[in-house]
Write a protein that holds these residues in place. Structure first.
Motif, mmCIF file in Angstrom:
data_model
loop_
_atom_site.group_PDB
_atom_site.id
_atom_site.type_symbol
_atom_site.label_atom_id
_atom_site.label_comp_id
_atom_site.label_asym_id
_atom_site.label_seq_id
_atom_site.Cartn_x
_atom_site.Cartn_y
_atom_site.Cartn_z
ATOM 1 N N PRO A 137 24.985 -11.474 36.190
ATOM 2 C CA PRO A 137 25.795 -10.716 37.153
ATOM 3 C C PRO A 137 25.039 -10.439 38.455
ATOM 4 O O PRO A 137 23.855 -10.117 38.424
ATOM 5 C CB PRO A 137 26.091 -9.408 36.407
ATOM 6 N N CYS A 138 25.757 -10.591 39.560
ATOM 7 C CA CYS A 138 25.195 -10.237 40.871
ATOM 8 C C CYS A 138 25.264 -8.722 40.997
ATOM 9 O O CYS A 138 26.287 -8.117 40.700
ATOM 10 C CB CYS A 138 26.007 -10.908 41.970
ATOM 11 N N ARG A 139 24.186 -8.106 41.460
ATOM 12 C CA ARG A 139 24.182 -6.631 41.497
ATOM 13 C C ARG A 139 25.029 -6.096 42.644
ATOM 14 O O ARG A 139 25.345 -4.916 42.694
ATOM 15 C CB ARG A 139 22.757 -6.095 41.568
ATOM 16 N N GLU A 140 25.406 -6.968 43.596
ATOM 17 C CA GLU A 140 26.220 -6.484 44.721
ATOM 18 C C GLU A 140 27.722 -6.676 44.489
ATOM 19 O O GLU A 140 28.500 -5.775 44.711
ATOM 20 C CB GLU A 140 25.771 -7.156 46.019
ATOM 21 N N CYS A 141 28.118 -7.856 44.036
ATOM 22 C CA CYS A 141 29.566 -8.097 43.894
ATOM 23 C C CYS A 141 30.019 -8.071 42.437
ATOM 24 O O CYS A 141 31.202 -8.102 42.147
ATOM 25 C CB CYS A 141 29.948 -9.433 44.527
ATOM 26 N N GLU A 142 29.053 -8.054 41.513
ATOM 27 C CA GLU A 142 29.339 -8.016 40.078
ATOM 28 C C GLU A 142 30.027 -9.268 39.547
ATOM 29 O O GLU A 142 30.521 -9.285 38.428
ATOM 30 C CB GLU A 142 30.121 -6.756 39.708
ATOM 31 N N ASN A 144 29.786 -13.191 38.153
ATOM 32 C CA ASN A 144 28.788 -13.827 37.299
ATOM 33 C C ASN A 144 28.422 -15.205 37.833
ATOM 34 O O ASN A 144 29.295 -15.978 38.212
ATOM 35 C CB ASN A 144 29.306 -13.948 35.872
ATOM 36 N N PHE A 145 27.119 -15.491 37.825
ATOM 37 C CA PHE A 145 26.636 -16.727 38.431
ATOM 38 C C PHE A 145 25.680 -17.478 37.509
ATOM 39 O O PHE A 145 24.921 -16.868 36.748
ATOM 40 C CB PHE A 145 25.959 -16.405 39.774
ATOM 41 N N VAL A 146 25.752 -18.810 37.609
ATOM 42 C CA VAL A 146 24.920 -19.678 36.782
ATOM 43 C C VAL A 146 23.448 -19.526 37.174
ATOM 44 O O VAL A 146 23.118 -19.552 38.362
ATOM 45 C CB VAL A 146 25.358 -21.151 36.972
ATOM 46 N N VAL A 157 20.959 -11.355 43.184
ATOM 47 C CA VAL A 157 21.990 -11.294 44.228
ATOM 48 C C VAL A 157 22.481 -12.713 44.466
ATOM 49 O O VAL A 157 21.686 -13.633 44.655
ATOM 50 C CB VAL A 157 21.429 -10.703 45.545
ATOM 51 N N CYS A 158 23.799 -12.889 44.426
ATOM 52 C CA CYS A 158 24.362 -14.240 44.460
ATOM 53 C C CYS A 158 24.368 -14.839 45.871
ATOM 54 O O CYS A 158 24.123 -14.165 46.860
ATOM 55 C CB CYS A 158 25.774 -14.216 43.896
ATOM 56 N N GLY A 159 24.686 -16.122 45.931
ATOM 57 C CA GLY A 159 24.687 -16.872 47.185
ATOM 58 C C GLY A 159 25.859 -16.547 48.100
ATOM 59 O O GLY A 159 25.891 -16.990 49.250
ATOM 60 N N ILE A 160 26.823 -15.802 47.591
ATOM 61 C CA ILE A 160 27.947 -15.403 48.453
ATOM 62 C C ILE A 160 27.576 -14.104 49.175
ATOM 63 O O ILE A 160 27.819 -13.957 50.362
ATOM 64 C CB ILE A 160 29.226 -15.211 47.616
ATOM 65 N N CYS A 161 26.953 -13.177 48.434
ATOM 66 C CA CYS A 161 26.526 -11.915 49.040
ATOM 67 C C CYS A 161 25.379 -12.144 50.020
ATOM 68 O O CYS A 161 25.293 -11.491 51.052
ATOM 69 C CB CYS A 161 26.110 -10.926 47.951
ATOM 70 N N HIS A 162 24.504 -13.073 49.694
ATOM 71 C CA HIS A 162 23.388 -13.407 50.580
ATOM 72 C C HIS A 162 23.324 -14.909 50.835
ATOM 73 O O HIS A 162 22.445 -15.581 50.311
ATOM 74 C CB HIS A 162 22.061 -12.936 49.976
#
Ligand SMILES: [Zn+2]
Length: 184
Positions: A137-142, A144-146, A157-162
């Motif tokens: 889970p991304c801590r900003e958008c929650e 789930n990412f591989v 933190v995922c690639g969409i949030c950052h």
């Protein structure tokens, strides 16, 4: 597993035809059906009008971690796991259905293009089954990412949030929002 019935064989042909139409490589067809290599080659030519590619298969787990592939892979994997968990869809049928839903979602977005091939999707499922990759889970958008399983992801933190500086694609944000809405 030998095919003993006409119906059983028809199902195998249907699976192979679906996979070929989605662009699957021959090795995937050989693993996922009980049809002989000769039959698969013939079927491939009938469906695609050409012989299957003989190049190397995309084995690497790293591809799934790079920015845009990660977003697409995560979208696919979210759908796949949902189907397995809640819809009782299994095995190759889960792969085919999840990939179809992934394509639908990508094509619904402006300039959307399927970055994840069916062969890579198939590998991704294998990497998950082998415990090499997981959803984090991304801590900003929650969302789930591989991610690789052998790393710490407490503050992921995922690639969409950052996104990387070069990537300002709003359509990916839209895709992500849509996938979250669907998962909810
Ligand atoms: Zn995020």
């Amino acid at each position: 597993m030998a095919i003993k019935t006409v119906l059983g064989e028809a199902q195998q042909v249907k699976i192979a035809t679906d996979l070929i139409a989605m662009g699957a490589r021959l090795q995937v067809l050989q693993e996922e059906t009980t049809l002989s290599r000769e039959r698969l080659l013939k079927l491939y030519k009938e469906v695609k009008g050409e012989s299957p590619s003989k190049g190397m298969l995309p084995y690497s787990t790293d591809w799934f971690i790079s920015w845009q592939p990660n977003i697409h892979s995560s979208l696919f994997m979210g759908v796949y796991q949902f189907l397995v968990k809640y819809a009782g869809v299994k095995g190759v049928q889960a792969l085919i259905t999840a990939y179809r839903l992934y394509l639908d979602q990508v094509q619904g977005i402006e300039e959307g293009e399927a970055v994840l091939s069916i062969t890579r999707a198939w590998f991704l499922v294998r990497f998950f089954n082998a415990g090499m990759m997981q959803l984090v889970p991304c801590r900003e958008c929650e969302g789930n990412f591989v991610a690789h399983t052998n790393e710490l992801h407490g503050n992921y933190v995922c690639g969409i949030c950052h996104p990387p500086a070069r990537a300002g694609k709003t359509n990916l944000k839209a895709m992500h929002a849509e996938s979250l809405a669907q998962a909810a």
